[in-house]
Design an enzyme around this catalytic site. Structure first.
Site, short mmCIF file in Angstrom:
data_model
loop_
_atom_site.label_atom_id
_atom_site.label_comp_id
_atom_site.label_asym_id
_atom_site.label_seq_id
_atom_site.Cartn_x
_atom_site.Cartn_y
_atom_site.Cartn_z
N HIS A 1 32.36 72.88 25.91
CA HIS A 1 32.55 71.43 25.98
C HIS A 1 32.52 70.98 27.44
O HIS A 1 32.55 71.80 28.35
CB HIS A 1 33.82 70.99 25.26
CG HIS A 1 35.10 71.45 25.88
ND1 HIS A 1 35.46 72.78 25.97
CD2 HIS A 1 36.14 70.76 26.43
CE1 HIS A 1 36.65 72.88 26.56
NE2 HIS A 1 37.08 71.67 26.84
N HIS B 1 34.49 69.36 29.60
CA HIS B 1 35.59 69.19 30.55
C HIS B 1 35.36 69.99 31.84
O HIS B 1 34.84 71.10 31.82
CB HIS B 1 36.92 69.62 29.91
CG HIS B 1 37.44 68.59 28.95
ND1 HIS B 1 38.38 68.87 27.98
CD2 HIS B 1 37.14 67.26 28.80
CE1 HIS B 1 38.64 67.76 27.29
NE2 HIS B 1 37.90 66.78 27.77
N ASP C 1 37.24 71.65 33.76
CA ASP C 1 37.82 73.00 33.89
C ASP C 1 37.07 74.03 33.04
O ASP C 1 37.50 75.18 32.92
CB ASP C 1 39.32 72.99 33.59
CG ASP C 1 39.64 72.64 32.15
OD1 ASP C 1 38.90 71.84 31.55
OD2 ASP C 1 40.63 73.17 31.61
N HIS C 2 35.95 73.63 32.46
CA HIS C 2 35.07 74.56 31.74
C HIS C 2 33.66 74.56 32.31
O HIS C 2 32.84 75.40 31.93
CB HIS C 2 35.03 74.22 30.25
CG HIS C 2 36.35 74.49 29.57
ND1 HIS C 2 36.58 75.57 28.75
CD2 HIS C 2 37.54 73.82 29.65
CE1 HIS C 2 37.84 75.56 28.34
NE2 HIS C 2 38.44 74.51 28.87
N HIS D 1 38.74 67.98 20.03
CA HIS D 1 39.22 68.01 21.42
C HIS D 1 38.27 67.15 22.27
O HIS D 1 38.70 66.26 22.98
CB HIS D 1 39.28 69.45 21.90
CG HIS D 1 39.66 69.62 23.32
ND1 HIS D 1 40.92 69.34 23.79
CD2 HIS D 1 38.94 70.05 24.40
CE1 HIS D 1 40.96 69.58 25.10
NE2 HIS D 1 39.78 70.01 25.49
N ASP E 1 38.45 75.05 23.74
CA ASP E 1 39.76 74.40 23.61
C ASP E 1 39.98 73.84 22.21
O ASP E 1 40.72 72.87 22.03
CB ASP E 1 39.89 73.27 24.64
CG ASP E 1 40.08 73.79 26.06
OD1 ASP E 1 40.18 75.02 26.24
OD2 ASP E 1 40.13 72.96 26.99
N HIS F 1 42.49 78.86 27.30
CA HIS F 1 43.71 78.80 28.11
C HIS F 1 44.76 79.81 27.65
O HIS F 1 44.86 80.12 26.47
CB HIS F 1 44.34 77.40 28.04
CG HIS F 1 43.52 76.33 28.69
ND1 HIS F 1 43.63 76.01 30.03
CD2 HIS F 1 42.56 75.52 28.19
CE1 HIS F 1 42.78 75.04 30.32
NE2 HIS F 1 42.12 74.72 29.22
#
Ligand code: ZN
Length: 266
Positions: A67, A69, A71-72, A125, A144, A182
């Site tokens: 996805h 985001h 942080d990915h 998400h 996530d 995570h």
């Protein structure tokens, strides 16, 4: 051993290398020993992925994005520059992921050398979130959407959508090992015990997780079978769980929504 879709004598199991990055993200490399191909599942930041490649001696050929985001995906530009790897991302949010080469969706197949993933759309998400399932190795990369003993926050979708996505992952074979985005397992367990204080499987898992963390080890991969017994977010259609949140007889997605709302306040 006969493995579907592979010549038995040629089947070489996929290898994985798990590491931590950013504050609490997992990075994971997936390696095909037969072809030498290596995928990074998401790319939270470039340096830890590069360090993992140096440590394993593997060469990066692909990035599989779950996805959009940051942080990915934050490591994609640097890794793409260094390795000229292929970037595969969910079609529905590819415009929010840098340098995408291939856009994919439900039911598509993605090859990493001789390994093959089936794409499962798991929105909620984010609106276009996808998961990757490698049937021959029974490995799933779920970003996530599903966490061990938890699930992602429902940010772009709604509770009904997220529940449907989680049930798709729940339907994978029980011995599927899954990797999530995570390390939240300990906090998830503290919350899960408020929903099911008498769940013995959950209590056993809590002890196991405490030992792993004390030893400085990650708490994943976990198996789908274990999560079905221990993760309250996969158990919203269990009558005792519905009753525990005061929603006996309600549709599962409403029970899920209530559990998710309680976790958000926890
Ligand atoms: Zn996310």
């Amino acid at each position: 051993m006969i493995v579907a879709g592979k010549g038995a004598e040629h089947f070489m199991p996929a290898q994985t290398y798990l590491f931590s990055c950013l504050a609490d993200n997992f990075g994971v490399l997936l390696h095909d020993p037969q072809s030498g191909a290596t995928a990074s599942i998401d790319a939270p930041e470039a340096a830890p992925v590069a360090a993992a490649l140096a440590k394993t001696g593997w060469r990066l050929t692909d990035i599989l994005v779950t996805h959009h985001h940051a942080d990915h995906t934050g490591g994609i530009p640097e890794l793409k520059r260094q390795h000229r790897c292929r970037v595969v991302a969910p079609r529905a949010e590819a415009q929010r992921v840098p340098l995408v080469d291939e856009r994919i969706g439900e039911g598509d197949r993605v090859r990493i050398g001789s390994l093959e993933a089936r794409v499962i759309e798991t929105p909620g998400h984010t609106a276009g979130h996808i998961s990757y399932f490698f049937p021959a190795d029974k490995l799933a990369f779920v970003g996530d959407t599903l966490f061990s003993i938890g699930c992602g926050r429902v940010i772009e979708g709604d509770a009904e959508m997220m529940w449907r996505s989680l049930t798709k992952l729940r339907n994978l074979p029980d011995d599927t090992r899954f990797y999530c985005g995570h390390e939240y397992t300990a906090a998830n367990i503290r919350f899960a015990k408020t929903i099911e204080p008498n769940n013995k499987a959950l209590a056993a898992r809590a002890e196991q997780v405490a030992q792993l963390l004390t030893a400085g080890k990650p708490t994943i991969p976990a198996t789908i079978g274990a999560e079905k017994a221990e993760n309250p977010f996969l158990r919203a259609d269990v009558p005792e769980v519905a009753e525990a949140v005061g929603l006996a007889g309600s549709p599962a997605w409403k029970v899920f929504a209530e559990i998710r709302a309680r976790k958000n306040r926890f």
